[in-house]
Design a protein around this motif. Structure first.
Motif, PDB file in Angstrom:
ATOM      1  N   HIS A   1       1.660   2.871   0.851  1.00 28.30           N
ATOM      2  CA  HIS A   1       0.607   3.377   0.013  1.00 28.30           C
ATOM      3  C   HIS A   1       1.000   4.553  -1.061  1.00 28.30           C
ATOM      4  O   HIS A   1      -0.039   5.238  -1.171  1.00 28.30           O
ATOM      5  CB  HIS A   1      -0.301   3.740   1.424  1.00 28.30           C
TER       6      HIS A   1
ATOM      7  N   ASP B   1      -6.953  -1.455  -0.742  1.00 29.41           N
ATOM      8  CA  ASP B   1      -6.799  -1.318  -2.422  1.00 29.41           C
ATOM      9  C   ASP B   1      -7.113  -0.013  -2.852  1.00 29.41           C
ATOM     10  O   ASP B   1      -6.446   0.391  -4.039  1.00 29.41           O
ATOM     11  CB  ASP B   1      -7.642  -2.467  -2.801  1.00 29.41           C
TER      12      ASP B   1
ATOM     13  N   THR C   1      -1.043   3.465  -3.817  1.00 27.84           N
ATOM     14  CA  THR C   1      -2.431   3.145  -3.557  1.00 27.84           C
ATOM     15  C   THR C   1      -3.297   4.185  -4.191  1.00 27.84           C
ATOM     16  O   THR C   1      -3.333   5.241  -4.160  1.00 27.84           O
ATOM     17  CB  THR C   1      -2.779   3.025  -1.974  1.00 27.84           C
TER      18      THR C   1
END
Length: 121
Positions: free
Chosen positions: A76, A50, A79
């Motif tokens: 990602h 996360d 992210t």
């Protein structure tokens, strides 16, 4: 509510241990890597993360080189990445954000500030 998973990338195991201990006490799951290359391998294997906390000053590949590489990993690219540096010099924040970080925090990490960054991102 699902626990949020945080990847801590730092070449100093003491920093990882201290940060992970505090974050785990606040109900976060933590993964760690001691090099940017190890982190890129882990993230390329599509591990769900996360947030990414990355030390900017590491041997071999520093955070400024690693962040653009992490952003190239499709899973990602969005992210949230928070750069962490002990060298809190003028221009470090801008340099980190230019490299692709979403936010910047200096060491020693102020946990309350870090948690507010997580909420904002």
């Amino acid at each position: 509510m699902d626990k949020k998973k945080i990847l801590i990338i730092d070449d100093d195991a003491r920093n990882i241990f201290a940060l992970a201990a505090v974050l785990k006490s606040r109900h976060y799951d933590c993964l760690s890597c001691q090099s940017a290359m190890e982190a890129i391998d882990l993230l390329s294997a599509d591990d769900t993360v996360d947030y990414i906390l990355i030390d900017m000053m590491m041997p071999e590949m520093d955070g400024y080189e690693a962040i653009p590489q992490i952003r190239k990993i499709p899973s990602h690219s969005q992210t949230p990445i928070i750069s962490v540096t002990a060298q809190a010099m003028v221009g470090d924040r801008e340099k980190s954000l230019f490299a692709g970080a979403d936010e910047y925090i200096s060491k020693p990490v102020d946990i309350d500030r870090l948690l507010s960054i997580f909420k904002k991102l």
